[in-house]
Motif scaffolding. Structure first.
Motif: not given
Length: 286
Positions: A34, A37-38, A40, A108, A110, A112-113, A139
């Motif tokens: 984690e 940025r989220g 990774e 990212t 997941d 998410s970005k 997203t």
């Protein structure tokens, strides 16, 4: 003592440190962590090691798990989606007529970005572009403007030495480089010979500078007045690596040029050499 591991998320990128928890992690393993940025996907570059607690400035984030086959498949899928997103973003930029050059797109882990990196000569109002991209990808979208050095790092390539660029292979941070370094290393001040693919001074000028700094402390400058075993004279030239200087001796109105070891002379006055004027194009390289 605290246990840590080093993780890198892209080739030539920085190494970040994480708490390995109780996982048995080896160098080269892929892990899920984690970050700011989220979530990774990264590769371990430094295996589990212990360091003093006081060396840790901020709390370490923990490794979530060792990457599975599904995780690796997801990471590969993200790379393919990045290529598609890159093309779509370029089309949107062209449609809106924005003066910017897209360099790289990153998902990212997941999803998410999505981050888009670009270069531009000045500030760019990309608010409408962000809306266009968000409508397509559904997203979070983030656009980051980077400099020419970062552009070279991301795009990679070959340097004038014929090898892959240092910045894209092992340099995680850019070190300050100056024209002064090129002068002290007796390099040509031709911009085309001392600048890299990015158009700025080559990073490798920094590699040997510490050696030159030490040698310059004991090597007299050209024009310095020195005392030699054969009398006083003026330094005409010097060879730092050979540890020798050529001195013009004044013997009964007859100038004699002779070579001495630096250890055999004494500097009486280390006159500073009059520096050449530097072309404006050279100043822009710094």
């Amino acid at each position: 003592m605290t246990s840590i591991i080093g993780v890198r998320f892209k080739e030539g990128g920085k190494t970040y440190y994480f708490d390995p928890v109780n996982f048995k992690i080896n160098k080269g393993d892929n892990v899920i962590v984690e970050t700011a940025r989220g979530i990774e996907f990264g590769t371990v570059t430094i295996p589990v090691m212990s360091i003093e607690d006081e060396r840790i400035n901020t709390p370490l984030k923990s490794v979530l798990r060792i990457a599975t086959a599904e995780d690796e498949k997801q990471a590969l899928s993200n790379r393919k989606k990045e290529e598609e997103a890159f093309e779509i973003c370029n089309q949107k930029i062209e449609k809106r007529g924005l003066d910017m050059k897209l360099i790289r797109c990153e998902y990212t882990f997941d999803g998410s970005k999505i981050l888009f990196y670009f270069t531009a000569n000045g500030r760019v109002d990309f608010r409408e572009l962000v809306k266009d991209l968000a409508a397509v990808f559904k997203t979070r979208i983030e656009l980051r403007q980077v400099g020419v050095r970062d552009e070279a790092k991301m795009l990679s390539g070959l340097g004038i030495c014929g090898r892959a660029l240092c910045c894209s292979t092992f340099l995680s941070d850019f070190q300050p480089v100056s024209i002064k370094m090129a002068k002290e290393q007796s390099l040509s001040l031709n911009p085309t010979k001392i600048s890299g693919n990015c158009g700025r001074l080559m990073c490798c000028l920094k590699y040997e500078q510490s050696t030159y700094d030490e040698l310059l402390k004991v090597t007299p400058r050209e024009g310095a007045i020195v005392k030699t075993p054969d009398g006083k004279g003026i330094v005409v030239s010097s060879s730092m690596f050979h540890g020798t200087v050529k001195v013009k001796l004044d013997h009964e109105d007859e100038n004699i040029l002779q070579e001495f070891s630096i250890s055999d002379i004494k500097i009486l006055k280390n006159v500073k050499v009059k520096e050449e004027k530097i072309d404006e194009s050279l100043k822009e390289l710094e």
